[in-house]
Write a protein that holds these residues in place. Structure first.
Motif, PDB file in Angstrom:
ATOM      1  N   GLU A   8      20.905  16.154  79.771  1.00  0.00           N
ATOM      2  CA  GLU A   8      20.398  17.305  80.538  1.00  0.00           C
ATOM      3  C   GLU A   8      19.895  18.352  79.566  1.00  0.00           C
ATOM      4  N   ASP A  10      18.771  21.495  80.312  1.00  0.00           N
ATOM      5  CA  ASP A  10      19.112  22.871  80.679  1.00  0.00           C
ATOM      6  C   ASP A  10      20.558  23.152  80.269  1.00  0.00           C
ATOM      7  N   VAL A  13      23.093  23.996  83.193  1.00  0.00           N
ATOM      8  CA  VAL A  13      23.397  22.828  84.047  1.00  0.00           C
ATOM      9  C   VAL A  13      24.266  21.844  83.274  1.00  0.00           C
ATOM     10  N   ASP A  54      19.149  13.865  83.759  1.00  0.00           N
ATOM     11  CA  ASP A  54      18.079  14.608  84.395  1.00  0.00           C
ATOM     12  C   ASP A  54      16.830  13.733  84.306  1.00  0.00           C
ATOM     13  N   THR A  82      17.577  15.793  89.626  1.00  0.00           N
ATOM     14  CA  THR A  82      16.319  16.512  89.444  1.00  0.00           C
ATOM     15  C   THR A  82      16.199  17.639  90.447  1.00  0.00           C
ATOM     16  N   GLY A  83      15.444  18.633  90.054  1.00  0.00           N
ATOM     17  CA  GLY A  83      15.118  19.733  90.950  1.00  0.00           C
ATOM     18  C   GLY A  83      13.678  19.673  91.419  1.00  0.00           C
ATOM     19  N   ARG A  88      11.710  13.097  91.863  1.00  0.00           N
ATOM     20  CA  ARG A  88      12.610  12.285  92.687  1.00  0.00           C
ATOM     21  C   ARG A  88      11.865  11.059  93.221  1.00  0.00           C
ATOM     22  N   ALA A 103      19.829  15.752  94.069  1.00  0.00           N
ATOM     23  CA  ALA A 103      18.873  16.858  94.083  1.00  0.00           C
ATOM     24  C   ALA A 103      19.543  18.139  93.593  1.00  0.00           C
ATOM     25  N   LYS A 104      18.865  18.820  92.663  1.00  0.00           N
ATOM     26  CA  LYS A 104      19.327  20.127  92.198  1.00  0.00           C
ATOM     27  C   LYS A 104      18.734  21.190  93.117  1.00  0.00           C
ATOM     28  N   PRO A 105      19.424  22.268  93.338  1.00  0.00           N
ATOM     29  CA  PRO A 105      20.766  22.555  92.841  1.00  0.00           C
ATOM     30  C   PRO A 105      21.815  21.813  93.667  1.00  0.00           C
TER      31      PRO A 105
END
Length: 135
Positions: A8, A10, A13, A54, A82-83, A88, A103-105
């Motif tokens: 990841e 980020d 996260v 991610d 993923t966001g 996706r 799915a983020k968040p």
């Protein structure tokens, strides 16, 4: 508990995921991009129960990482996050290779439930696309 490799980019996260999984009792190794995660997987000889990655990352994205890990270590379960909706959809082309996409968040409960399901091999609930957009 399980050995989990987290990829990841980020930092917030990554810290949240690592903290949640560690508190649950898992042994967690985290990398900040797919290239480093691939190197770690190789150095460890694939000795992970789960790869949680991610999709959108610099250097090597999660899809390329999943393809490499799936080809070299087919016993490692792969769970993606993923966001981005378009990312996706890219992952759904890997249905035979990955367990699912989070799915983020996501909440702590969502993360831990999905990881438990992946580790226990529970089937993924198929959610119609129309319902997915409402969630």
């Amino acid at each position: 508990m399980a050995r989990i490799l987290v990829a990841e980019d980020d930092p917030s996260v990554r810290a949240f995921v690592v903290s949640a999984l560690t508190m649950k009792g898992h042994e967690v190794v985290a990398e900040d991009d797919g290239g480093l995660a691939a190197e770690t997987m190789e150095a460890e000889g694939g000795r992970f129960d789960l790869l949680l990655t991610d999709i959108k990352m610099p250097v090597m994205d999660g899809i390329a990482l999943a393809l490499q890990v799936g080809a070299s270590y087919p016993d490692v379960t792969i769970l993606m996050m993923t966001g981005f909706a378009d990312q996706r959809e890219r992952a759904h082309g890997l249905d035979a290779l990955i367990y699912d996409v989070i799915a983020k968040p996501f909440t702590l409960v969502d993360l831990l439930e999905k990881v438990d399901d992946a580790l226990n091999g529970r089937p993924v609930e198929v959610v119609p696309l129309a319902r997915r957009s409402l969630q």
